[in-house]
Structures are given as structure tokens and as C-alpha cells.
Design an enzyme around this catalytic site. Structure first.
Site, mmCIF file in Angstrom:
data_model
loop_
_atom_site.group_PDB
_atom_site.id
_atom_site.type_symbol
_atom_site.label_atom_id
_atom_site.label_comp_id
_atom_site.label_asym_id
_atom_site.label_seq_id
_atom_site.Cartn_x
_atom_site.Cartn_y
_atom_site.Cartn_z
ATOM 1 N N HIS A 109 0.860 -1.189 0.000
ATOM 2 C CA HIS A 109 0.000 0.000 0.000
ATOM 3 C C HIS A 109 0.896 1.239 0.000
ATOM 4 C CE1 HIS A 109 -3.805 2.123 1.206
ATOM 5 N NE2 HIS A 109 -2.919 3.005 1.642
ATOM 6 N N HIS B 2 0.283 2.912 11.564
ATOM 7 C CA HIS B 2 1.454 3.792 11.499
ATOM 8 C C HIS B 2 1.382 4.895 12.543
ATOM 9 C CE1 HIS B 2 -1.524 5.805 8.922
ATOM 10 N NE2 HIS B 2 -0.836 6.924 9.011
ATOM 11 N N GLU C 1 -3.021 14.453 10.920
ATOM 12 C CA GLU C 1 -4.021 14.116 9.909
ATOM 13 C C GLU C 1 -5.432 14.388 10.420
ATOM 14 O OE1 GLU C 1 -3.368 10.007 9.065
ATOM 15 O OE2 GLU C 1 -1.296 10.291 8.427
ATOM 16 N N TYR D 69 -15.317 4.690 4.256
ATOM 17 C CA TYR D 69 -13.858 4.712 4.144
ATOM 18 C C TYR D 69 -13.330 3.317 4.454
ATOM 19 C CZ TYR D 69 -8.982 5.867 5.171
ATOM 20 O OH TYR D 69 -7.622 5.900 5.186
ATOM 21 N N HIS E 142 -6.012 12.383 13.921
ATOM 22 C CA HIS E 142 -4.887 11.592 14.414
ATOM 23 C C HIS E 142 -3.663 12.502 14.341
ATOM 24 C CE1 HIS E 142 -7.633 8.450 12.548
ATOM 25 N NE2 HIS E 142 -7.704 8.251 13.850
ATOM 26 N N HIS F 95 -2.407 4.952 14.756
ATOM 27 C CA HIS F 95 -3.733 4.724 14.188
ATOM 28 C C HIS F 95 -3.620 3.761 13.028
ATOM 29 C CE1 HIS F 95 -1.980 8.253 12.175
ATOM 30 N NE2 HIS F 95 -2.699 7.964 11.104
#
Length: 430
Positions: free
Chosen positions: A286, A329, A335, A344, A359, A365
Site C-alpha cells: 500500500h 502507522h 491528519e 472509508y 490523528h 492509528h
């Protein structure tokens, strides 16, 4: 929506006139302008900014902007500006959508600040707001001297009548109004709600494409600018201004939206997010969310944005042998996310259209427990992420919730519970 005509191209020099011959030819400020108009320049950057970054527009108007009354302070309880003195906990946070107003409420009165960072007077950081309205602004107009305004509609279409022309924008589109531009907002066909980023820092620009090459991401040609439109009305008006963190009101005896012609590259614009050309992995892993950056406001440190505006639109996912949702991460960047429509992929429950999450820097998160289990065991056939549109305001500066946001009944106090099902799976074997 009514039929409107637009100019195309991000940051281009445009010229447009509502009356034939209203634009002077060969110079910007002749001794006498056509039609008895006044020449007035507006500058979104310093006079001496490099040519490639310089933003300015010449306007030709019925009256100079200084033809106005004196400003007086106007109280707005829920519109806040950085810096603030509210302690910021490092917890992940999430909010339900804020309800639409029940009483007649215009864009200014329905604005609520959710979070801020940086310092508006020092010209870095941002304010993050939710706007809600069910009526137009009438004879009220507004400009923001503190920041550029990025609108992300979530419900209902809005009509932005600005001194440089008219733009209509609905969910799935964005609107940017440079600092200092006068405008008023009206709902088009019912109540409106959306997200608003007040950018205190450098103007938003298109990110560099790097090795991607000449094409991809957001293309210059898809940005739309208004054509000249003006209002010749003599009546009591109110001009509102956001300046140095305060809101002010001044009386006028005429409409301030009286620009008959303009030429330049600092003007409101809109963009349809479906035109974003998504880049994604076709092999494994990803990739970083930075590949979805539509617009960026640079800071004084290269690669560390004051603001990145990032979207997560419908797209194909084909990565092999890969955990496809965003990985767990911790990040030096902060963010703030919103959901325009659909679901989502990393948060299938509790994150509703119109809702928000935060976050902050170094706050861990990632996918909720059920999403982790589902993605870890999914058959990895090509998958279309459909009926979804989320976005993120990402910043190098800590994003600080306002007192309203921290204490709000719409804050999900049980947000952490979505990770409570994450158990140790270590068994000592490969």
C-alpha cells in the site's frame, strides 16, 4: 444549477469582461479607464515574489474598495483562530456529523471551528471548520484577510458570488477563494454543510509530479475560474472581514461585488474531484497517501507541507500479497479526515459522511480490528473501491481541537474501542 461559463487552467493568467471593451489594452492603469471604471490591483503574494509564484489580479470596478464605512468588531462565539490556549491531548478523536441548523442561518453564522494549528498572524498553519447554512447572506458580503479558504462540500450545492464572478459547487467538487476576495454564499437547492480549511500559509498549488512525469494527479486544465460578473446595486450592505483572528463589520451603501472586468492569476476556482487521475500500486504494498495529493501549501521546509489536501476517491486496488487498507502507522505529520460520501475502507463503522477524525503527530492509528481481520484473510482479486470519497487535511504542525470540539456531544468518546479487538497473534512460528 444555472448555466455558467468558466475559464480553465490552474494558476493561469486569465482576462474576462462583463461589458465589451471594459479591459484596458496595452497597460493596466490608464489615465482614464473605459466606462469610467476604477483600476484596483489585488495581490495575494508580495510584489517581489518570483514570477512563477507571483499572484496578482487587476480589477476594473464601479468604485474602489475603500469607498466604505469604518469597521467595528463583531462577535462570533464559535469561529476560532490559531494560536489558541486549549490543551491538546494526543488521543485519536472522532466526531459525528454536526446537525444542520433549524433556524434561518447563513454561511457566516453557521460556521463552527473544529481545530486549528500554527499562527494566523505569522502566516502559517490553518483553521479547520464546518460550515452549515439554510439561507443566503442577503446584503452581507465577506472577505478573509487571515487565509485562503478551501471549501469541501458534503451536503447540498452552494453558489459563491464573488467580486470576480460566480461559481456553483456541490459535493464531489471543491472551491478555493484566495484571501482578500469578497464574496457571499447561498444554498442552491436546500441546506448546505461541508468542511472548510482556512489556510493561513502559502497559497495552495499543484504538487510536483516527480517521476510520475507529465501527466497524472490533478491536471491544470480541469480547474475552472469564473468569468466577470458584477452587481450595480445601491442599497445598505454589510461588509464582514476576518482580520488578525477577529471578525469585523463595516457599512456600505452599495454592493462591493462590482468588478466589471479583471485580468490576472489570483481568483477563485473550483475543481471536480472525479477528474483526479489516481496513481496506485500495480504490484505490491500500500503506497503512501501522498500519491493522492490534490493541492499543497508548502512550508519553509521542503517536503513538509503546511497543508496537503489529499483525497481517497473511487479506484482499483490490485496489489498482490498485500494488506490493502492503510497500514498501522505513527507519523510526524498530523491528519484530519472527513468523509464526503460512502464508506472509508479503513473505518467501516462509526465514520459517517459529514463526520471527522483527528490523528495527531505520533498518535498511532490504522484499521479497526474487524477491518484488519477481514483484510488479512481476503481473497486478493482485483477490487474496485466504489461509492466512497474521503479526504484529509495533513499538516506538519500539531492540529489542536477547539474547546467546542473537545467538549461537543458529537465527539465519539468510545472511538478507541474500535481497536479493542486487536489481540496478540504471535505464536512463535513463521
Amino acid at each position: 444549477m444555472s448555466e455558467l461559463t468558466y475559464l480553465h487552467g490552474f494558476g493561469n493568467e486569465h482576462e474576462t469582461e462583463a461589458l465589451p471593451g471594459a479591459l484596458p489594452q496595452g497597460q493596466f492603469s490608464p489615465q482614464r479607464c473605459p466606462y469610467g471604471l476604477y483600476a484596483e490591483q489585488l495581490n495575494s503574494t508580495a510584489f517581489t515574489a518570483p514570477r512563477a509564484a507571483n499572484r496578482r489580479t487587476w480589477t476594473y470596478r464601479l468604485r474602489p474598495s475603500i469607498a466604505m464605512g469604518e469597521f467595528a468588531p463583531l462577535h462570533h462565539e464559535l469561529w476560532k483562530t490559531a494560536p489558541q490556549s486549549v490543551p491538546t491531548p494526543p488521543n485519536p478523536m472522532r466526531w459525528d456529523p454536526l446537525p444542520l441548523p433549524q433556524q434561518p442561518t447563513d454561511f457566516i453564522d453557521g460556521l463552527v471551528t473544529v481545530a486549528v494549528n500554527g499562527d494566523a498572524k505569522a502566516q502559517h498553519g490553518m483553521g479547520i471548520h464546518v460550515y452549515r447554512a439554510n439561507t443566503g447572506m442577503g446584503n452581507r458580503c465577506f472577505y478573509n484577510a487571515d487565509g485562503e479558504m478551501l471549501f469541501v462540500p458534503q451536503q447540498g450545492a452552494l453558489r459563491a458570488e464573488t467580486e470576480l464572478g460566480v461559481l456553483e459547487v456541490g459535493p464531489g467538487e471543491i472551491l478555493v477563494i484566495p484571501r482578500g476576495i469578497k464574496f457571499r454564499i447561498s444554498p442552491v437547492d436546500g441546506p448546505i454543510r461541508g468542511y472548510l480549511c482556512e489556510n493561513y500559509g502559502a497559497p495552495l498549488v499543484l504538487p510536483e509530479r516527480g517521476p510520475v512525469g507529465a501527466n497524472g494527479y490533478a491536471n491544470d486544465r480541469d480547474f475552472q475560474y469564473p468569468v466577470a460578473w458584477f452587481e450595480d446595486r445601491e442599497a445598505p450592505f454589510e461588509l464582514l472581514a476576518k482580520f488578525a483572528g477577529g471578525l469585523f463589520s463595516a457599512p456600505l451603501d452599495h454592493s462591493p461585488l462590482d468588478v466589471v472586468a479583471w485580468t490576472g492569476n489570483s481568483a477563485p476556482y473550483k475543481y471536480e474531484l472525479a477528474r483526479f487521475n489516481v496513481m496506485n500500486t500495480v504490484s505490491f504494498d500500500h503506497p503512501d497517501p501522498s500519491i493522492f495529493t490534490v493541492l499543497t501549501s508548502p512550508s519553509d521546509t521542503e517536503g513538509w507541507a503546511n497543508i496537503d489536501f489529499v483525497i481517497f476517491p473511487p479506484r482499483w486496488m490490485v496489489a498482490e500479497n498485500t494488506f490493502r487498507p492503510p497500514w498501522y502507522h505513527r507519523n510526524v505529520m498530523s491528519e484530519f479526515m472527513g468523509l464526503i460520501e460512502g464508506v472509508y475502507d479503513a473505518k467501516e463503522k462509526g465514520f459517517e459522511p459529514g463526520g471527522m477524525s483527528l490523528h495527531n503527530a505520533w498518535t498511532p492509528h490504522g484499521p479497526e480490528a474487524e477491518v484488519f481481520d477481514k483484510a488479512s484473510n481476503a481473497e486478493l482479486a482485483p477490487q474496485r473501491y466504489q461509492d466512497t470519497l474521503a479526504f484529509m487535511f495533513e499538516s506538519r504542525y500539531v492540529i489542536e481541537p477547539t474547546r467546542f470540539a473537545l467538549d461537543s456531544e458529537h465527539r465519539q468518546r468510545d472511538y478507541l474501542d474500535c481497536w479493542s479487538g486487536l489481540k496478540k497473534q504471535f505464536n512463535g512460528e513463521r
